[in-house]
Motif scaffolding. Structure first.
Motif, PDB file in Angstrom:
ATOM      1  N   HIS A  78       3.724   7.496  -6.841  1.00  0.00           N
ATOM      2  CA  HIS A  78       2.849   8.385  -6.090  1.00  0.00           C
ATOM      3  C   HIS A  78       2.001   9.248  -7.005  1.00  0.00           C
ATOM      4  O   HIS A  78       2.350   9.478  -8.154  1.00  0.00           O
ATOM      5  CB  HIS A  78       3.679   9.271  -5.161  1.00  0.00           C
ATOM      6  N   ASN A  79       0.916   9.757  -6.421  1.00  0.00           N
ATOM      7  CA  ASN A  79       0.028  10.685  -7.109  1.00  0.00           C
ATOM      8  C   ASN A  79      -0.503  10.107  -8.429  1.00  0.00           C
ATOM      9  O   ASN A  79      -0.494  10.776  -9.454  1.00  0.00           O
ATOM     10  CB  ASN A  79       0.763  12.002  -7.353  1.00  0.00           C
ATOM     11  N   ILE A  80      -0.973   8.871  -8.365  1.00  0.00           N
ATOM     12  CA  ILE A  80      -1.496   8.222  -9.571  1.00  0.00           C
ATOM     13  C   ILE A  80      -2.820   8.873  -9.978  1.00  0.00           C
ATOM     14  O   ILE A  80      -3.697   9.103  -9.141  1.00  0.00           O
ATOM     15  CB  ILE A  80      -1.725   6.708  -9.345  1.00  0.00           C
ATOM     16  N   ARG A  81      -2.945   9.208 -11.234  1.00  0.00           N
ATOM     17  CA  ARG A  81      -4.188   9.755 -11.764  1.00  0.00           C
ATOM     18  C   ARG A  81      -4.633   8.893 -12.933  1.00  0.00           C
ATOM     19  O   ARG A  81      -3.827   8.515 -13.781  1.00  0.00           O
ATOM     20  CB  ARG A  81      -3.976  11.196 -12.258  1.00  0.00           C
ATOM     21  N   LEU A  82      -5.941   8.577 -12.957  1.00  0.00           N
ATOM     22  CA  LEU A  82      -6.494   7.752 -14.035  1.00  0.00           C
ATOM     23  C   LEU A  82      -7.540   8.556 -14.774  1.00  0.00           C
ATOM     24  O   LEU A  82      -8.421   9.141 -14.149  1.00  0.00           O
ATOM     25  CB  LEU A  82      -7.143   6.506 -13.450  1.00  0.00           C
ATOM     26  N   GLU A  83      -7.425   8.609 -16.068  1.00  0.00           N
ATOM     27  CA  GLU A  83      -8.418   9.346 -16.844  1.00  0.00           C
ATOM     28  C   GLU A  83      -9.028   8.447 -17.905  1.00  0.00           C
ATOM     29  O   GLU A  83      -8.361   7.586 -18.469  1.00  0.00           O
ATOM     30  CB  GLU A  83      -7.773  10.559 -17.505  1.00  0.00           C
ATOM     31  N   ALA A  98       0.812  -1.221   0.000  1.00  0.00           N
ATOM     32  CA  ALA A  98       0.000   0.000   0.000  1.00  0.00           C
ATOM     33  C   ALA A  98       0.846   1.272   0.000  1.00  0.00           C
ATOM     34  O   ALA A  98       0.450   2.290  -0.540  1.00  0.00           O
ATOM     35  CB  ALA A  98      -0.929  -0.017   1.205  1.00  0.00           C
ATOM     36  N   ASN A  99       2.035   1.205   0.620  1.00  0.00           N
ATOM     37  CA  ASN A  99       2.881   2.394   0.698  1.00  0.00           C
ATOM     38  C   ASN A  99       3.585   2.697  -0.612  1.00  0.00           C
ATOM     39  O   ASN A  99       4.136   3.773  -0.791  1.00  0.00           O
ATOM     40  CB  ASN A  99       3.938   2.211   1.786  1.00  0.00           C
ATOM     41  N   HIS A 100       3.596   1.724  -1.494  1.00  0.00           N
ATOM     42  CA  HIS A 100       4.380   1.885  -2.711  1.00  0.00           C
ATOM     43  C   HIS A 100       3.566   2.255  -3.942  1.00  0.00           C
ATOM     44  O   HIS A 100       4.101   2.442  -5.012  1.00  0.00           O
ATOM     45  CB  HIS A 100       5.187   0.611  -2.984  1.00  0.00           C
ATOM     46  N   LEU A 101       2.261   2.317  -3.773  1.00  0.00           N
ATOM     47  CA  LEU A 101       1.397   2.609  -4.915  1.00  0.00           C
ATOM     48  C   LEU A 101       0.255   3.459  -4.373  1.00  0.00           C
ATOM     49  O   LEU A 101      -0.643   2.942  -3.742  1.00  0.00           O
ATOM     50  CB  LEU A 101       0.878   1.290  -5.477  1.00  0.00           C
ATOM     51  N   SER A 102       0.316   4.771  -4.565  1.00  0.00           N
ATOM     52  CA  SER A 102      -0.723   5.569  -3.932  1.00  0.00           C
ATOM     53  C   SER A 102      -1.195   6.714  -4.805  1.00  0.00           C
ATOM     54  O   SER A 102      -0.484   7.178  -5.692  1.00  0.00           O
ATOM     55  CB  SER A 102      -0.246   6.093  -2.582  1.00  0.00           C
ATOM     56  N   THR A 103      -2.415   7.173  -4.523  1.00  0.00           N
ATOM     57  CA  THR A 103      -2.974   8.294  -5.269  1.00  0.00           C
ATOM     58  C   THR A 103      -2.674   9.611  -4.562  1.00  0.00           C
ATOM     59  O   THR A 103      -3.008  10.675  -5.067  1.00  0.00           O
ATOM     60  CB  THR A 103      -4.496   8.147  -5.411  1.00  0.00           C
ATOM     61  N   ALA A 104      -2.061   9.528  -3.403  1.00  0.00           N
ATOM     62  CA  ALA A 104      -1.758  10.746  -2.645  1.00  0.00           C
ATOM     63  C   ALA A 104      -0.330  11.196  -2.928  1.00  0.00           C
ATOM     64  O   ALA A 104       0.539  10.383  -3.211  1.00  0.00           O
ATOM     65  CB  ALA A 104      -1.931  10.465  -1.167  1.00  0.00           C
ATOM     66  N   SER A 105      -0.120  12.512  -2.864  1.00  0.00           N
ATOM     67  CA  SER A 105       1.257  12.987  -2.956  1.00  0.00           C
ATOM     68  C   SER A 105       1.747  13.114  -1.516  1.00  0.00           C
ATOM     69  O   SER A 105       1.637  14.156  -0.895  1.00  0.00           O
ATOM     70  CB  SER A 105       1.317  14.319  -3.690  1.00  0.00           C
ATOM     71  N   SER A 106       2.231  12.018  -0.981  1.00  0.00           N
ATOM     72  CA  SER A 106       2.504  11.939   0.457  1.00  0.00           C
ATOM     73  C   SER A 106       3.845  12.567   0.815  1.00  0.00           C
ATOM     74  O   SER A 106       4.556  13.107  -0.027  1.00  0.00           O
ATOM     75  CB  SER A 106       2.487  10.476   0.889  1.00  0.00           C
ATOM     76  N   THR A 107       4.182  12.458   2.072  1.00  0.00           N
ATOM     77  CA  THR A 107       5.437  13.022   2.575  1.00  0.00           C
ATOM     78  C   THR A 107       6.654  12.250   2.083  1.00  0.00           C
ATOM     79  O   THR A 107       7.772  12.722   2.241  1.00  0.00           O
ATOM     80  CB  THR A 107       5.434  13.028   4.113  1.00  0.00           C
ATOM     81  N   ALA A 108       6.420  11.088   1.488  1.00  0.00           N
ATOM     82  CA  ALA A 108       7.535  10.282   0.986  1.00  0.00           C
ATOM     83  C   ALA A 108       8.326  11.043  -0.077  1.00  0.00           C
ATOM     84  O   ALA A 108       9.526  10.819  -0.246  1.00  0.00           O
ATOM     85  CB  ALA A 108       7.009   8.976   0.408  1.00  0.00           C
ATOM     86  N   ILE A 109       7.642  11.986  -0.770  1.00  0.00           N
ATOM     87  CA  ILE A 109       8.336  12.718  -1.831  1.00  0.00           C
ATOM     88  C   ILE A 109       9.424  13.637  -1.278  1.00  0.00           C
ATOM     89  O   ILE A 109      10.341  14.008  -1.983  1.00  0.00           O
ATOM     90  CB  ILE A 109       7.353  13.535  -2.711  1.00  0.00           C
ATOM     91  N   LEU A 110       9.294  13.993  -0.009  1.00  0.00           N
ATOM     92  CA  LEU A 110      10.275  14.912   0.576  1.00  0.00           C
ATOM     93  C   LEU A 110      11.631  14.243   0.771  1.00  0.00           C
ATOM     94  O   LEU A 110      12.669  14.897   0.677  1.00  0.00           O
ATOM     95  CB  LEU A 110       9.761  15.455   1.923  1.00  0.00           C
ATOM     96  N   SER A 111      11.598  12.933   1.042  1.00  0.00           N
ATOM     97  CA  SER A 111      12.853  12.236   1.303  1.00  0.00           C
ATOM     98  C   SER A 111      13.399  11.538   0.064  1.00  0.00           C
ATOM     99  O   SER A 111      14.449  10.913   0.128  1.00  0.00           O
ATOM    100  CB  SER A 111      12.653  11.228   2.439  1.00  0.00           C
ATOM    101  N   ALA A 112      12.685  11.668  -1.057  1.00  0.00           N
ATOM    102  CA  ALA A 112      13.116  10.946  -2.258  1.00  0.00           C
ATOM    103  C   ALA A 112      14.369  11.577  -2.868  1.00  0.00           C
ATOM    104  O   ALA A 112      14.580  12.782  -2.768  1.00  0.00           O
ATOM    105  CB  ALA A 112      11.993  10.921  -3.275  1.00  0.00           C
ATOM    106  N   ARG A 113      15.173  10.733  -3.479  1.00  0.00           N
ATOM    107  CA  ARG A 113      16.402  11.221  -4.118  1.00  0.00           C
ATOM    108  C   ARG A 113      16.113  11.804  -5.498  1.00  0.00           C
ATOM    109  O   ARG A 113      16.631  12.834  -5.874  1.00  0.00           O
ATOM    110  CB  ARG A 113      17.410  10.082  -4.230  1.00  0.00           C
TER     111      ARG A 113
END
Lengths: 127, 164
Positions: free
Chosen positions: B131-136, B54-69
Motif C-alpha cells: 500500500h501507499n506506493i510512491r515513485l520518485e 488491484a486490491n493488493h497493489l495500490s497507491t492509496a493508504s486504504s482502510t486495509a491498513i486498519l485490519s492488518a496484523r
C-alpha cells in the motif's frame, strides 16, 4: 534485498556499532498497522551526501557503452539510503520513540559528482 | 576518376571514424536494452502474478491498513541510463525535438524493474499486499563535469507492505 534477514512481524533492526540493538517500526502511512500510536514525538530526519568511488565509476563508464542499469550506482545509492535511514532511526531512538510513521525519501544532486540522500518522518511511540 | 575516389575517401573516412564509436554504442545499446526488457517482461509474467490484483497493489493508504496484523517499510531504487551512442544521437534529435525513443525505452524499463523488485522484496518479507506506493525520479550526476556525455536516472519506489 537491502533489509537482510528480516521478517515482516519484527521491527527493523538498526545495524550500528551500538552495543544494544535498536529496533523500530516503520511505515510510510499515517499509522503503524497492527499497533496503536500513543504519543507523537516530532520530526526526525537523516541524510547523507555521497560521491562516487573512482573504481566503481570506471565500471559504470564501461557499462555506459550499452546503457541500461548501472549496478555500481544502484548499489552505492542503496548503501547510502540505508545509512540515511539508520541516522534517522538513531535520532528517533534518542527521542525515546519506537516507531516512525510517514517516512518520505528525497534525492538531490548537491554538487557535480555528489548526491544527497535524505529521509524524514514522524517519530512516534506505539503499543 | 581515382582522384574523385580519393577525395570521397578523404571526406568519408574521418566521418566514419568519428561515428564508429557512437554507432557501435547505439547499436549495442538498442540490442542490450531490448534483451533486458524482454527478460523483465518474461519474469513479470511468470513470477509477478501474485500482486497483480488491484486490491493488493495500490497507491492509496486504504482502510486495509486498519485490519492488518503487521507491516514493513519497503524501499528499492535503481539507477539506469541510455548508452553513450544513444545520448550522442539524441543530441541531434533534440535539435528538431519530438519523441526521444531511446530515453522512452530506458525509463520504461527502469520504472517497471523497480516495481518488480518492490514486489519481490514484499514477497521475501512475507507481505500479502503493498500500500501507499510512491515513485520518485531523480537525475543523479556523478559525472565531474556538467557537459559530460553521461547521465543516469534514479528511480526510487517506497511503500508499506502489509500482512493481513
Amino acid at each position: 534485498m537491502n533489509h537482510g534477514e528480516r521478517f515482516i512481524n519484527e521491527p527493523t533492526v538498526l545495524n550500528t556499532m551500538q552495543p544494544e540493538a535498536v529496533s523500530l517500526f516503520m511505515s510510510n502511512v499515517e499509522t503503524i498497522p497492527g499497533k496503536t500510536i500513543t504519543r507523537s514525538l516530532g520530526l526526525v530526519t537523516g541524510s547523507t551526501v555521497r560521491a562516487k568511488h573512482l573504481g566503481k565509476d570506471i565500471f559504470a563508464g564501461l557499462k555506459n557503452i550499452v546503457g541500461g542499469e548501472l549496478k555500481a550506482y544502484t548499489e552505492l545509492l542503496n548503501e547510502s539510503r540505508n545509512e540515511a535511514l539508520q541516522r534517522m532511526m538513531l535520532q528517533a531512538h534518542g527521542m525515546g520513540a519506537n516507531g516512525i510513521v510517514n517516512v518520505r525519501f528525497a534525492t538531490s544532486s548537491v554538487a557535480a559528482g555528489a548526491s544527497e540522500l535524505f529521509c524524514y518522518g514522524t517519530a512516534v511511540f506505539v503499543e | 576518376m581515382s582522384e574523385t575516389l580519393v577525395l570521397v575517401a578523404w571526406v568519408l573516412g574521418p566521418l566514419l571514424a568519428t561515428l564508429a564509436f557512437p554507432l557501435t554504442s547505439w547499436g549495442l545499446g538498442r540490442w542490450y536494452q531490448n534483451r533486458v526488457m524482454n527478460a523483465l517482461l518474461a519474469k513479470e509474467k511468470t513470477e509477478g502474478g501474485s500482486f497483480q490484483d488491484a486490491n493488493h497493489l495500490s497507491t492509496a493508504s486504504s482502510t486495509a491498513i486498519l485490519s492488518a496484523r503487521s507491516s514493513a517499510l519497503l524501499h528499492v531504487s535503481i539507477c539506469v541510463g541510455p548508452s553513450m551512442g544513444q545520448m550522442f544521437f539524441m543530441w541531434f534529435k533534440s535539435l528538431v525535438g519530438g519523441r526521444l525513443h531511446s530515453y522512452d525505452v530506458v525509463l520504461e524499463y527502469g520504472r517497471r524493474e523497480v516495481l518488480y523488485r518492490l514486489r519481490q522484496q514484499a514477497k521475501a518479507l512475507g507481505c500479502t499486499s503493498i500500500h501507499n506506493i510512491r515513485l520518485e525520479t531523480s537525475v543523479i550526476s556523478f559525472a565531474q563535469n556538467q557537459d559530460s556525455k553521461r547521465s543516469s536516472v534514479e528511480f526510487l519506489a517506497f511503500a508499506t507492505g502489509l500482512l493481513s
